[in-house]
Design an enzyme around this catalytic site. Structure first.
Site, mmCIF file in Angstrom:
data_model
loop_
_atom_site.group_PDB
_atom_site.id
_atom_site.type_symbol
_atom_site.label_atom_id
_atom_site.label_comp_id
_atom_site.label_asym_id
_atom_site.label_seq_id
_atom_site.Cartn_x
_atom_site.Cartn_y
_atom_site.Cartn_z
ATOM 1 N N LYS A 22 0.843 -1.203 0.000
ATOM 2 C CA LYS A 22 0.000 0.000 0.000
ATOM 3 C C LYS A 22 0.874 1.248 0.000
ATOM 4 C CE LYS A 22 -1.864 1.726 4.082
ATOM 5 N NZ LYS A 22 -1.526 3.134 4.189
ATOM 6 N N CYS A 116 -5.978 7.981 8.962
ATOM 7 C CA CYS A 116 -6.206 7.424 10.301
ATOM 8 C C CYS A 116 -5.792 8.425 11.367
ATOM 9 C CB CYS A 116 -5.395 6.142 10.481
ATOM 10 S SG CYS A 116 -6.170 4.696 9.756
ATOM 11 N N ARG A 396 -8.881 -0.104 4.314
ATOM 12 C CA ARG A 396 -7.920 0.870 3.781
ATOM 13 C C ARG A 396 -6.628 0.215 3.344
ATOM 14 N NH1 ARG A 396 -8.065 6.214 7.656
ATOM 15 N NH2 ARG A 396 -9.654 7.161 6.379
#
Ligand code: UD1
Length: 417
Positions: A22, A116, A396
């Site tokens: 990611k 976050c 996510r």
């Protein structure tokens, strides 16, 4: 909202394929706007952070399309330099777009990024880096507006080795005029991947992976097909899952070099680890407490694995001290772990964990991405039934998380509340 329903207590066996990282893919998506030509990223995870970055590229006028797990991006028609507030607030990595968008259009506008909530997460170093490159940065009414006539190579000395600020500076400087030197740069493998990607596009960057990165600006970058590095945090999450549940698993597409700090800790607690080429095999052991874990920038113990590692420490023999040095409020998983029977006390950024024989099932709620993964691991290893809500955090960063865990033998399913 969605949640997992989990019946814990089953060992894990089998193979699991690790996705592209990611944290590598997100800056590469920002870099894709540095060329008019087509970019293809292979093994790209369909996680919500990636989908949101693709949404931002779409708003800028780029065409992006998934074919299987390959994502292609064409930016020839990109014309917009404003990143919509709704999307910027969804994802912290929207801030990377500043460097590449101002490089391409000589102007960029973005709302303060979201992501976050794990601490203050300032972006002062990102903006400082851009200013050093000749960019005017105005912060007003929750927006950041950047403009310049051209990007001019310069020396950037980061006050701390921020991953994002290092990447943003590289993205801005790649097409700049002359040489940029970033000192006290972050050394994370994802930064090396960004360097390799831009160099594959025709860029001239050296030194990524060390504290000094040298970028010689080039006039043009071209299209490329590229496979980003594998996700060391996803790999670490599955290794910890096996250490917690018992059993033996093999990770495919997982480099051992990038998670040496974790592998070292897992060996310490008596797991058996064998790594060959891009495969890592783990056999769970007795779980002797890892004593002390302090998060620090790469190559230290990654803050992104702090929460999963804490879930593991909860069921180790003996006591563990975990110090979170990077983010101020990255302990949201602790009250939830305590609901599952964990024995943890906290003083400031330090958690004291006294191992218990087993955790028990409970209804818990994720407060951030990695904390959500940690609670899922706690639940699949615990005695009895648990629910883990709010899966939007987990989505996510992990693609097909529950499918992969189920294939290894965990009893986990997703339901809509
Ligand atoms: C990246 C990762 C994230 C990981 C983190 C640390 C991505 C998309 N995210 O986040 O998963 O947890 O690295 O490994 O790659 N700081 C400042 N000013 C700034 C920027 C950062 O003071 O302008 C501080 C932060 O508050 C933090 C520290 O620097 O204490 C490290 O943050 P940074 O390396 O920038 O993390 P991110 O790039 O946000």
């Amino acid at each position: 909202m969605e949640k997992y329903i989990i019946e814990g207590g089953r060992p894990l066996y089998g193979e699991v394929e690790i996705q592209s990282a990611k944290n590598a893919v997100l800056p590469l998506l920002a870099a894709s706007i540095l060329t008019d030509e087509k970019i293809v990223l292979h093994k790209c995870p369909k996680i919500s952070d990636v989908i949101n970055m693709v949404g931002i590229l779409g708003e800028l006028g780029c065409k992006a399309e998934f074919v299987g797990d390959s994502l292609s991006i064409e930016s020839a028609d990109a014309a917009n330099h404003e990143i919509p507030a709704a999307l910027a607030k969804e994802i912290r990595s929207s801030v990377f777009m500043l460097g590449s968008v101002v490089s391409r259009f000589k102007k960029a506008k973005i709302a303060y990024p979201g992501g976050c909530d794990i601490g203050l997460r300032p972006i002062d170093l990102h903006l400082k880096g851009l200013r050093r490159l000749g960019v005017s940065v105005v912060e007003d009414g929750g927006y950041i507006e950047c403009s310049c006539d051209k990007i001019i190579g310069s020396e950037i000395v980061l006050d701390c080795p921020s991953v994002g600020a290092t990447e943003n500076s590289i993205l801005a400087a790649a097409l700049g005029e002359g040489r940029t030197v970033i000192r006290n740069a972050a050394k994370e493998p994802e930064i090396v991947d960004l360097q390799n990607f831009i160099n594959a596009m025709g860029g001239k960057i050296n030194g990524a992976g060390t504290a000094e990165i040298v970028i010689d600006g080039v006039k043009k970058l071209h299209g490329v097909e590229y496979t980003p590095i594998s996700d060391r945090i996803e790999a670490g999450t599955f290794l910890i899952a096996c250490a917690m549940c018992g059993g033996e698993i093999e990770l495919k597409n997982a480099g051992k070099e990038n998670i040496a700090a974790l592998l070292h800790k897992l060996c310490e607690i008596s797991c058996k680890i064998t790594a060959v080429n891009d495969k890592i095999y783990i056999e769970s052991g007795r779980r002797i407490s890892p004593k002390l874990i302090e998060t620090s920038p790469y190559p230290g113990f990654p803050t992104d694995l702090q929460a999963p590692m804490m879930a593991l420490a909860c069921i180790c023999e003996g006591s563990t001290v975990i110090v979170e040095n990077l983010f101020e409020t990255r302990f949201k998983h602790i009250p939830e772990l305590i609901r599952m029977g964990a024995d943890i006390t906290v003083r400031g950024r330090t958690a004291f964990i006294r191992g218990v024989k087993a955790l028990h099932g409970a209804d818990v709620v994720a407060g951030d991405l990695r904390g959500g993964a940690a609670l899922t691991l706690a639940a699949i290893s615990a005695e009895g039934f648990s629910t883990v809500a709010d899966l939007s955090f987990i989505d996510r960063g992990y693609s097909d998380f529950e499918y992969k865990l189920r294939a290894l033998g965990a009893r986990i399913r997703r339901v809509r509340i």
